[in-house]
Design a protein around this motif. Sequence first.
Motif, PDB file in Angstrom:
ATOM      1  N   LYS A  42      25.620   7.717  79.565  1.00 13.26           N
ATOM      2  CA  LYS A  42      26.953   7.124  79.762  1.00 13.26           C
ATOM      3  C   LYS A  42      27.139   5.911  78.837  1.00 13.26           C
ATOM      4  N   LYS A  85      42.628  14.042  87.798  1.00 10.68           N
ATOM      5  CA  LYS A  85      43.017  13.187  86.672  1.00 10.68           C
ATOM      6  C   LYS A  85      41.758  12.501  86.161  1.00 10.68           C
ATOM      7  N   ASP A 132      52.619   2.219  72.291  1.00 11.89           N
ATOM      8  CA  ASP A 132      52.059   1.722  73.569  1.00 11.89           C
ATOM      9  C   ASP A 132      52.550   0.296  73.786  1.00 11.89           C
ATOM     10  N   ALA A 161      35.201   7.236  90.806  1.00  8.03           N
ATOM     11  CA  ALA A 161      35.147   5.784  90.581  1.00  8.03           C
ATOM     12  C   ALA A 161      34.965   4.920  91.830  1.00  8.03           C
ATOM     13  N   GLY A 185      39.615  11.093  82.277  1.00  5.06           N
ATOM     14  CA  GLY A 185      39.623  10.917  80.832  1.00  5.06           C
ATOM     15  C   GLY A 185      39.065  12.130  80.111  1.00  5.06           C
ATOM     16  N   LEU A 196      51.377   9.189  78.865  1.00  4.67           N
ATOM     17  CA  LEU A 196      51.696   7.865  79.419  1.00  4.67           C
ATOM     18  C   LEU A 196      50.902   7.538  80.680  1.00  4.67           C
ATOM     19  N   ILE A 249      40.435  -2.401  91.722  1.00  3.59           N
ATOM     20  CA  ILE A 249      39.292  -1.928  90.931  1.00  3.59           C
ATOM     21  C   ILE A 249      39.763  -1.334  89.600  1.00  3.59           C
ATOM     22  N   VAL A 309      43.508   7.234  76.527  1.00  6.60           N
ATOM     23  CA  VAL A 309      42.534   8.249  76.084  1.00  6.60           C
ATOM     24  C   VAL A 309      43.221   9.411  75.364  1.00  6.60           C
ATOM     25  N   GLY A 312      55.283  -1.436  71.886  1.00  4.37           N
ATOM     26  CA  GLY A 312      56.575  -1.592  72.558  1.00  4.37           C
ATOM     27  C   GLY A 312      56.640  -0.728  73.791  1.00  4.37           C
ATOM     28  N   GLU A 313      57.653  -0.997  74.567  1.00  2.00           N
ATOM     29  CA  GLU A 313      57.875  -0.251  75.809  1.00  2.00           C
ATOM     30  C   GLU A 313      58.680   1.003  75.499  1.00  2.00           C
ATOM     31  N   GLY A 327      51.848   6.632  74.332  1.00  3.72           N
ATOM     32  CA  GLY A 327      50.657   6.207  75.059  1.00  3.72           C
ATOM     33  C   GLY A 327      49.453   6.127  74.138  1.00  3.72           C
ATOM     34  N   GLY A 361      46.855  14.662  80.006  1.00  2.00           N
ATOM     35  CA  GLY A 361      46.198  13.603  80.775  1.00  2.00           C
ATOM     36  C   GLY A 361      46.798  13.366  82.141  1.00  2.00           C
TER      37      GLY A 361
HETATM   38  C1  LIG Z   1      37.704   2.235  86.741  1.00  5.03           C
HETATM   39  C2  LIG Z   1      37.941   3.572  86.084  1.00  5.03           C
HETATM   40  C3  LIG Z   1      36.866   4.361  85.733  1.00  5.03           C
HETATM   41  C4  LIG Z   1      37.072   5.604  85.123  1.00  5.03           C
HETATM   42  N1  LIG Z   1      35.996   6.352  84.776  1.00  5.03           N
HETATM   43  C5  LIG Z   1      36.178   7.557  84.204  1.00  5.03           C
HETATM   44  C6  LIG Z   1      35.065   8.361  83.827  1.00  5.03           C
HETATM   45  O1  LIG Z   1      33.898   7.952  83.976  1.00  5.03           O
HETATM   46  N2  LIG Z   1      35.305   9.591  83.305  1.00  5.03           N
HETATM   47  C7  LIG Z   1      36.583  10.054  83.121  1.00  5.03           C
HETATM   48  O2  LIG Z   1      36.744  11.190  82.641  1.00  5.03           O
HETATM   49  N3  LIG Z   1      37.658   9.311  83.458  1.00  5.03           N
HETATM   50  C8  LIG Z   1      37.488   8.078  83.973  1.00  5.03           C
HETATM   51  N4  LIG Z   1      38.580   7.314  84.319  1.00  5.03           N
HETATM   52  C9  LIG Z   1      39.942   7.891  84.200  1.00  5.03           C
HETATM   53  C10 LIG Z   1      40.486   7.772  82.790  1.00  5.03           C
HETATM   54  O3  LIG Z   1      40.477   6.426  82.350  1.00  5.03           O
HETATM   55  C11 LIG Z   1      41.902   8.310  82.757  1.00  5.03           C
HETATM   56  O4  LIG Z   1      41.935   9.584  83.361  1.00  5.03           O
HETATM   57  C12 LIG Z   1      42.401   8.426  81.325  1.00  5.03           C
HETATM   58  O5  LIG Z   1      42.517   7.124  80.769  1.00  5.03           O
HETATM   59  C13 LIG Z   1      43.721   9.164  81.230  1.00  5.03           C
HETATM   60  O6  LIG Z   1      44.190   9.155  79.923  1.00  5.03           O
HETATM   61  P1  LIG Z   1      45.766   9.187  79.620  1.00  5.03           P
HETATM   62  O7  LIG Z   1      45.914   9.174  78.138  1.00  5.03           O
HETATM   63  O8  LIG Z   1      46.387  10.271  80.409  1.00  5.03           O
HETATM   64  O9  LIG Z   1      46.332   7.828  80.246  1.00  5.03           O
HETATM   65  P2  LIG Z   1      45.910   6.335  79.953  1.00  5.03           P
HETATM   66  O10 LIG Z   1      44.566   6.267  79.324  1.00  5.03           O
HETATM   67  O11 LIG Z   1      46.128   5.602  81.222  1.00  5.03           O
HETATM   68  O12 LIG Z   1      46.963   5.866  78.865  1.00  5.03           O
HETATM   69  C14 LIG Z   1      48.319   5.681  79.144  1.00  5.03           C
HETATM   70  C15 LIG Z   1      48.872   4.644  78.169  1.00  5.03           C
HETATM   71  O13 LIG Z   1      50.291   4.664  78.206  1.00  5.03           O
HETATM   72  C16 LIG Z   1      50.766   3.337  78.142  1.00  5.03           C
HETATM   73  N5  LIG Z   1      52.105   3.313  78.743  1.00  5.03           N
HETATM   74  C17 LIG Z   1      52.451   3.781  79.971  1.00  5.03           C
HETATM   75  N6  LIG Z   1      53.774   3.687  80.143  1.00  5.03           N
HETATM   76  C18 LIG Z   1      54.281   3.139  78.998  1.00  5.03           C
HETATM   77  C19 LIG Z   1      55.592   2.823  78.556  1.00  5.03           C
HETATM   78  N7  LIG Z   1      56.667   3.039  79.316  1.00  5.03           N
HETATM   79  N8  LIG Z   1      55.750   2.280  77.317  1.00  5.03           N
HETATM   80  C20 LIG Z   1      54.678   2.068  76.533  1.00  5.03           C
HETATM   81  N9  LIG Z   1      53.408   2.346  76.891  1.00  5.03           N
HETATM   82  C21 LIG Z   1      53.222   2.897  78.111  1.00  5.03           C
HETATM   83  C22 LIG Z   1      49.730   2.523  78.869  1.00  5.03           C
HETATM   84  O14 LIG Z   1      49.758   1.179  78.439  1.00  5.03           O
HETATM   85  C23 LIG Z   1      48.435   3.225  78.499  1.00  5.03           C
HETATM   86  O15 LIG Z   1      47.812   2.650  77.370  1.00  5.03           O
HETATM   87  C24 LIG Z   1      38.401   6.043  84.887  1.00  5.03           C
HETATM   88  C25 LIG Z   1      39.478   5.245  85.229  1.00  5.03           C
HETATM   89  C26 LIG Z   1      39.268   4.008  85.817  1.00  5.03           C
HETATM   90  C27 LIG Z   1      40.451   3.136  86.158  1.00  5.03           C
END
Ligand SMILES: Cc1cc2nc3c(=O)[nH]c(=O)nc-3n(C[C@H](O)[C@H](O)[C@H](O)COP(=O)(O)OP(=O)(O)OC[C@H]3O[C@@H](n4cnc5c(N)ncnc54)[C@H](O)[C@@H]3O)c2cc1C
Length: 386
Positions: free
Chosen positions: A374, A302, A34, A161, A304, A107, A126, A11, A75-76, A8, A287
């Motif tokens: 922000k 959940k 990713d 959000a 970022g 992920l 959204i 973030v 890649g997946e 992944g 995450g």
């Molecule tokens: C509109 C919006 C506003 C937000 N605002 C805030 C905010 O102000 N403050 C805050 O703290 N959080 C905010 N968030 C939440 C924040 O974006 C997420 O909580 C954060 O991105 C989580 O990080 P992560 O690494 O767990 O997952 P993600 O950032 O979702 O990353 C997961 C990655 O894994 C990849 N992936 C998944 N499955 C596969 C697979 N099988 N093979 C290859 N790649 C794969 C995806 O492509 C993705 O890039 C917001 C979210 C949204 C949608």
Amino acid sequence: MSTVLILGGGVGGVVAAGTLRKLLPKEHRIIVVDREQNHLFAPSLLWLMIGDRKSQKIARPLARLNRKGIEFVQGETESIDPEKKSVRVSGRELARELAADALIVSLGADLVPQAIPGLKEAGQNIYTLDGAESISRSLSSFAGGKIVVLTAAPAYKCPAAPYEAAMLIDYHLKRLGVRAKTRIDLYAAEPAPMGTAGPEVSAGVRQMVESKSIQYFPNHQVTEVDAVSRRIKFANGVNADFDLLFYVPPHRAPEVVKNAGLLSESGWVSVDRHTLETKFKGVYAIGDVTAIPLKMGKPLPKAGVFAHGQAEVVARNIAAEWTARGEKHRFDGVGQCFIETGGHRAGIGKGNFYAEPTPQVAIKQPAIRWHLAKILFEKQWLWKWF
Ligand SMILES: Cc1cc2nc3c(=O)[nH]c(=O)nc-3n(C[C@H](O)[C@H](O)[C@H](O)COP(=O)(O)OP(=O)(O)OC[C@H]3O[C@@H](n4cnc5c(N)ncnc54)[C@H](O)[C@@H]3O)c2cc1C
């Protein structure tokens, strides 16, 4: 030489990789996998939705990580073997020598609007780039009518959000001169805004929303949507009409994580709340893919900010172990979240979500400085990690 494999490039993945690269000597390999070409700064989707951002300003090519000495593989991830710490990517097993000594699963959560009949066909999402771009186009030609903002399940990432979305839409429609001809309703599956953060934050956010003449209907679980008659049906028997429907879809852990045997009964990965290690030694999950239960009965939201903090802890601990330098770190559940209210203002909720018996989170009233903070955070984050 050892290898860290990070699944992944969101973030958690990007912060883990960047932190590890700073702390580990060059001979150790750091690989990020990713499926996407670009990292997207998700908080800015809300600004994009009202025409205040362009997609290229909030996305960065993940291949840029290569310049920092991090190997990016697009890649997946098709399967994960947590015992062996190896993964299959896009049908090709990574060569044996690339199998990892430590595995970080970041992920995220899959978005599944298709879980609610008709939702995808009738509304705009959204939470995706395509959805936010489509909302932006719809709003720019909107002549007035009824807009519904909907949360399609009670738990979703970034609990602020949808509330921010409703307030930013209110602001944007005022700019466009059509607010007086528009009704904005917010139907939520959850009983109140940002419930985990406590009653003060929840009441504060509700007050911010309602002060903008946005009608708020909590405890409304959507069951189906009819795209032709533009009608939403809720589990409590209520029906609602709309001209435009903007939704937060239900979330689910990625199938590949489920198939790896990493999920607990919660439907998400369970981890040690301080080290983020899973039941497999040397395999961490951070995450949105995790669920960390809190004493008050709900999981850590959940967000970022938590993915980021957890990534730093895991990276520092792996580096400390491999270099026999530095102290061990513990994730402490502290976080903050800006709440955009429109008109160049934002509130902020800040506190300790691991506090017991309930999280201790305080909210500050909307002010220009939190909005500017922000924007600064957005710029610095993208600059620092790319
Ligand atoms: C509109 C919006 C506003 C937000 N605002 C805030 C905010 O102000 N403050 C805050 O703290 N959080 C905010 N968030 C939440 C924040 O974006 C997420 O909580 C954060 O991105 C989580 O990080 P992560 O690494 O767990 O997952 P993600 O950032 O979702 O990353 C997961 C990655 O894994 C990849 N992936 C998944 N499955 C596969 C697979 N099988 N093979 C290859 N790649 C794969 C995806 O492509 C993705 O890039 C917001 C979210 C949204 C949608």
